[in-house]
Enzyme design. Structure first.
Site, short mmCIF file in Angstrom:
data_model
loop_
_atom_site.label_atom_id
_atom_site.label_comp_id
_atom_site.label_asym_id
_atom_site.label_seq_id
_atom_site.Cartn_x
_atom_site.Cartn_y
_atom_site.Cartn_z
N LYS A 63 40.80 -121.98 10.81
CA LYS A 63 40.13 -121.74 12.09
C LYS A 63 40.83 -122.46 13.23
O LYS A 63 41.12 -121.88 14.29
CB LYS A 63 38.67 -122.19 11.98
CG LYS A 63 37.95 -122.34 13.31
CD LYS A 63 36.53 -122.81 13.09
CE LYS A 63 36.44 -124.23 12.60
NZ LYS A 63 36.78 -125.22 13.64
N THR A 64 41.10 -123.75 13.03
CA THR A 64 41.75 -124.55 14.08
C THR A 64 43.14 -124.01 14.40
O THR A 64 43.53 -123.94 15.57
CB THR A 64 41.84 -126.03 13.64
OG1 THR A 64 40.51 -126.53 13.42
CG2 THR A 64 42.52 -126.88 14.70
N ASP A 253 34.52 -122.77 19.94
CA ASP A 253 34.64 -123.18 18.54
C ASP A 253 33.26 -123.44 17.95
O ASP A 253 32.32 -123.80 18.68
CB ASP A 253 35.50 -124.45 18.47
CG ASP A 253 35.83 -124.86 17.04
OD1 ASP A 253 35.79 -123.99 16.15
OD2 ASP A 253 36.14 -126.04 16.81
N GLU A 254 33.11 -123.28 16.64
CA GLU A 254 31.86 -123.55 15.92
C GLU A 254 30.67 -122.83 16.57
O GLU A 254 29.62 -123.42 16.83
CB GLU A 254 31.59 -125.07 15.87
CG GLU A 254 32.69 -125.89 15.24
CD GLU A 254 32.77 -125.78 13.72
OE1 GLU A 254 32.08 -124.90 13.17
OE2 GLU A 254 33.49 -126.57 13.10
N GLN A 284 28.01 -121.71 7.56
CA GLN A 284 28.03 -123.16 7.78
C GLN A 284 27.10 -123.58 8.92
O GLN A 284 27.29 -124.63 9.54
CB GLN A 284 29.45 -123.63 8.06
CG GLN A 284 30.40 -123.41 6.88
CD GLN A 284 31.76 -124.03 7.09
OE1 GLN A 284 31.92 -125.24 7.11
NE2 GLN A 284 32.77 -123.18 7.26
N ARG A 622 33.77 -128.56 0.52
CA ARG A 622 34.54 -129.76 0.93
C ARG A 622 35.61 -130.11 -0.11
O ARG A 622 36.53 -130.88 0.17
CB ARG A 622 33.62 -130.98 1.10
CG ARG A 622 32.51 -130.90 2.15
CD ARG A 622 32.99 -130.43 3.49
NE ARG A 622 32.80 -128.99 3.63
CZ ARG A 622 33.42 -128.24 4.53
NH1 ARG A 622 34.31 -128.78 5.34
NH2 ARG A 622 33.18 -126.95 4.62
#
Length: 667
Positions: A63-64, A253-254, A284, A622
C-alpha cells in the site's frame, strides 16, 4: 532513448529514461521504471489519473509503495507538488511516504502537502481564521485539557451532582462521538450511554457551555479542527473552490479508519475536480471505538460516482500457508470486498492452534518456543506476543521475568501527558494565546501560596494581558507572581525574533526550581525537559511547535525509555490495536478463548462481532513465517461467572491442513 542530464552544482547526474508500455493510447517517457518496480495492480493504481479511485489494499500488499510511486508519477507528469495533498493518520506516515517518493524520483516529492487530517485542518484554519471569526492564535487543547474544562463547567453550573452522573471523561466521549459521527448528543446518549438518559438535559446544557467557553477563550479541541474546516468549506463557496482548486489530486491513506466527519471533509475538498484516491482495507477496520465509520469504505463509490476499484492482493509479507488461514478467517465476515491474498513466499511451516491446560502452561509454552526460535536464529526483536487486551499478558510477563527474557510492552505513560511536560507546554501556550485560561490557571497554581481562590481573583486581571498593572493584583501574591510575569512578558515580546528552542530554554530555566519543589523524582523528570528542548530545536516557529505537540505528541516519556535500552534486543508484547501496521517474523496470539476473543460483549451485535473478526485478521496478518495461536481451557470470567474453555469461534471448522492443532494439556 537518450538519457537526461541534470546539472547539480558541479555534478552531472544522469537519469536513465524509461518508456512505459502504451496505456490508454498514450506513450510517455519516465525517469522511474514503474512497470518494472510495480506489480500489475499496483501499476494500474499508480497510473490512474483523473476521477475517483478506491484501492482495496490487502495486508502486506505494498500500500505504502503504491502511494509513494503515485506521488512520484504525478510529479513526473508535470503536477506541481503543492497541488497534491496526501492525508494520513500520523505525521510519521506522511513523512515516510514523501521521503521514499523523493528517493524514487527527487526532492520535489518532499514539497507535497502531506500530513494528518488535523494538522492539515490546523494549517487551513490559521490561514482563514477570520472567515470563521476565529483568532488565528487559537490554542489546541489535548484530551486532559478538555476534561479540565468540562470539570470546571460542571462545578460552575451543577455544584451538586446527581449520584449517577457521568465522569468528565465520559462526557467528553459523548461530545466527541457526536462530532465525529455527525449525530446529535441526545441521540449518542440514547444509543450508546442509556444509563445516563435521566440527565440528558444537563449533559446538553454542559455541552452548550463547553462550546461557548472554547469560543470565548480562543481554544479548540481536536474535533473542533475538523468541525471548523467543514464549516469553512460548506459555508463559503468561493473559498471551497479556491482550496479544492489548490489541491488537484488528493490521496487518503487508511480510508477504512476515517470517521463520518472526515469523509464529509474529503468530499468537500474534492468537490471541484473529483480527483480522489482512497487507499484502505475494509478487513482492517478495527477502530470504531475511536469513531471510525466502517461504512465509509463501502459508501465511497456512492459518494464519488464512476469510482474505479482496484484490489491489491499479492502479499509481500507472509508465507502462503499463513495467508490460507487469514483468507479463511476474513471469509467469515458478513460484509466485505471479496479478495484472496496470495504470496510467492513458500514454507512448509503451517500456523498452529495450541490448547493449554491453563494460563501458566500457556506462558510456559510461549517461553519455551521463544527460546527455540532464538536457536533457529530468529532475533528476539522479531518476535511478538499479541493480546486482545493488555491484561491478558500478565501471567506471561511474570514467566518471562523468571526466565530473564527481556521484553518491551507497548503502552505506558505518554510523553505529553506527564505533568511536568504539561507544565512547560502551558507556559508556552500562554505566550502565544494570553486568552488561554486553562493554561494560565495551571501555571498560576504551580506558584507557592497561590490556590484556587487567588487564581479566581488573578485571572480577570491577567487574561489577555501578561504585563498588567501590578497594583491591580493581590499584594500578598506578588512575591510569587513577579518572577512569572517577568519571564512571560519578556519572552512574549521576543516570540517573533527568538527561536522556539531559545524560548523553551528560558521557560525551563524558570521552571526547574518549581520542578524540584513539586516532584520527589525531579531528577528523572529532568531528562524529559532536556528531550523537550531538543524537540524544540527542530522548529523555527513557536506556534507550529505547540500545535505539533498537541496534534502529533511523542509516545513515551524519556524516563520510560531509559528503563529498557531501546538498542537492546527485546520481545514485543502488544495489544492488537497497537500492532496494526507492524510486522514480525514470529507472532503469538494469546488467550484466544471464546468469550475473551471475541469478547462476550460483542455476542449480541453483528457489527461488533464482525469487528472482532477483523481484529483477529489483523493479528494473524502481522506474522511473516511463524504464527501460533494459544488458548487455555480453564480461563475463569468473573463478569459471566463461568469458565471459558473453547477456542475462538473464528477458528471453528478450519481444516487441519490450514491450521495445525497442538494439544499440550497433558504436559
Amino acid at each position: 532513448m537518450p538519457n537526461e542530464v541534470e546539472i547539480l552544482g558541479d555534478k552531472k547526474v544522469v537519469h536513465k529514461k524509461y518508456v512505459l508500455k502504451k496505456r490508454s493510447g498514450v506513450k510517455t517517457d519516465y525517469k522511474v521504471n514503474y512497470s518494472e518496480d510495480l506489480n500489475e495492480k499496483q501499476l494500474e493504481a499508480v497510473m490512474s489519473n483523473e476521477g475517483a479511485l478506491l484501492v482495496i489494499a490487502g495486508a502486506g500488499s505494498g500500500k505504502t509503495k503504491t502511494l509513494t510511486y503515485r506521488v512520484a508519477r504525478l510529479i513526473e507528469d508535470g503536477t506541481p507538488p503543492n497541488n497534491i495533498l496526501l492525508l494520513t493518520f500520523t505525521k510519521k506516515a506522511a513523512h515516510e511516504m514523501l521521503s521514499r517518493a523523493a528517493l524514487v524520483l527527487d526532492e520535489r516529492c518532499e514539497k507535497v502537502a502531506g500530513g494528518t487530517f488535523h494538522s492539515f485542518a490546523n494549517i487551513i484554519l490559521r490561514k482563514y481564521a477570520s472567515a470563521l471569526k476565529l483568532k488565528n492564535n487559537f490554542t489546541i487543547m489535548d484530551r486532559s485539557d478538555c476534561e479540565d474544562v468540562i470539570n470546571h463547567i460542571v462545578g460552575q453550573i451543577f455544584p451538586k451532582k446527581e449520584k449517577r452522573f457521568p465522569k468528565k471523561s465520559t462526557i467528553l466521549d459523548m461530545y466527541s462521538k457526536s462530532v465525529n459521527k455527525v449525530t446529535p448528543v441526545k441521540e449518542i446518549i440514547e444509543n450508546e450511554f442509556p444509563q445516563f438518559e435521566h440527565c440528558i438535559d444537563k449533559i446538553i446544557e454542559i455541552h452548550k457551555n463547553y462550546v461557548t467557553y472554547k469560543r470565548e477563550n480562543s481554544i479548540l479541541d481536536y474535533d473542533d479542527l475538523l468541525v471548523y474546516l467543514k464549516i469553512l468549506l460548506e459555508n463559503n463557496d468561493a473559498l471551497r473552490r479556491k482550496i479544492s482548486g489548490e489541491y488537484k489530486y488528493i490521496m487518503v491513506d487508511e480510508y477504512q479508519d476515517t470517521n463520518t466527519l472526515q469523509a464529509d471533509v474529503i468530499k468537500l475538498l474534492a468537490s471541484v475536480h473529483g480527483n480522489i484516491m482512497a487507499v484502505g482495507d475494509d478487513a482492517q477496520s478495527i477502530y470504531s471505538f475511536r469513531g471510525a465509520n466502517y461504512r465509509n469504505i463501502f459508501d465511497f463509490p456512492k459518494i464519488f460516482p464512476n469510482t474505479k476499484i482496484i484490489k491489491l492482493e499479492q502479499n509481500y509479507r507472509s508465507t502462503q500457508n499463513i495467508l490460507k488461514l487469514t483468507n479463511t478467517i476474513i471469509g467469515k465476515a458478513k460484509e466485505k470486498y471479496d479478495k484472496e491474498l496470495f504470496s510467492q513466499i513458500v514454507s512448509p511451516v503451517k500456523p498452529a492452534l495450541i490448547c493449554a491446560k491453563n494460563t501458566q502452561m500457556e506462558a510456559d509454552f510461549i517461553c519455551q518456543r521463544i527460546l527455540e526460535l532464538l536457536d533457529e536464529d530468529v532475533s528476539l526483536s522479531d518476535i511478538c506476543v499479541l493480546a486482545r487486551n493488555a491484561r491478558m499478558s500478565y501471567s506471561l510477563e511474570i514467566e518471562l521475568s523468571k526466565r530473564a527474557i527481556p521484553y518491551r510492552k507497548f503502552g505506558g505513560p505518554k510523553f505529553m501527558e506527564t505533568a511536568h511536560i504539561k507544565d512547560i507546554i502551558s507556559h508556552l501556550r500562554v505566550l502565544v494565546n494570553p486568552d488561554d485560561v486553562i493554561s494560565l490557571t495551571r501555571i498560576l497554581l504551580l506558584l507557592r501560596g497561590v490556590g484556587n481562590a487567588a487564581v479566581n481573583n488573578i485571572i480577570p486581571v491577567l487574561k489577555g494581558n501578561l504585563n498588567p498593572d501590578i497594583k491591580l493584583l493581590p499584594s500578598n501574591k506578588m512575591t510569587s507572581l513577579a518572577p512569572l510575569l517577568k519571564v512571560l512578558s519578556k519572552e512574549q515580546s521576543k516570540i517573533a525574533t527568538k527561536k522556539p528552542s531559545e524560548i523553551v530554554e528560558e521557560i525551563i530555566r524558570y521552571y526547574r526550581p518549581i520542578l524540584k519543589d513539586k516532584y520527589d523524582d525531579f531528577n528523572k523528570r529532568e531528562k524529559d525537559l532536556d528531550h523537550f528542548q531538543y524537540l524544540a530545536t527542530q522548529y523555527s516557529n513557536l506556534e507550529d511547535f505547540i500545535s505539533d505537540m498537541a496534534l502529533e505528541p511523542p509516545d513515551a516519556s524519556v524516563e520510560g525509555m531509559y528503563k529498557n535500552n531501546i538498542d537492546d534486543e527485546a520481545l514485543t508484547i502488544s495489544t492488537i490495536h497497537s500492532a496494526k501496521g507492524l510486522e514480525w517474523d514470529s507472532v503469538f496470539i494469546i488467550g484466544a478463548v471464546d468469550g475473551r476473543f471475541p469478547s462476550a460483549y460483542s455476542f449480541n451485535s453483528e457489527e461488533e462481532m464482525d469487528e472482532e473478526l477483523r481484529l483477529m485478521y489483523v493479528a494473524t496478518t502481522r506474522a511473516k513465517n511463524n504464527l501460533y495461536i494459544t488458548y487455555p481451557v480453564d480461563m475463569y470470567d468473573y463478569s459471566m461467572n463461568m469458565v471459558l474453555s473453547k477456542p475462538s469461534r473464528f477458528l471453528d471448522n478450519i481444516p487441519d491442513d490450514i491450521l495445525e492443532l497442538w494439544d499440550i494439556t497433558e504436559g
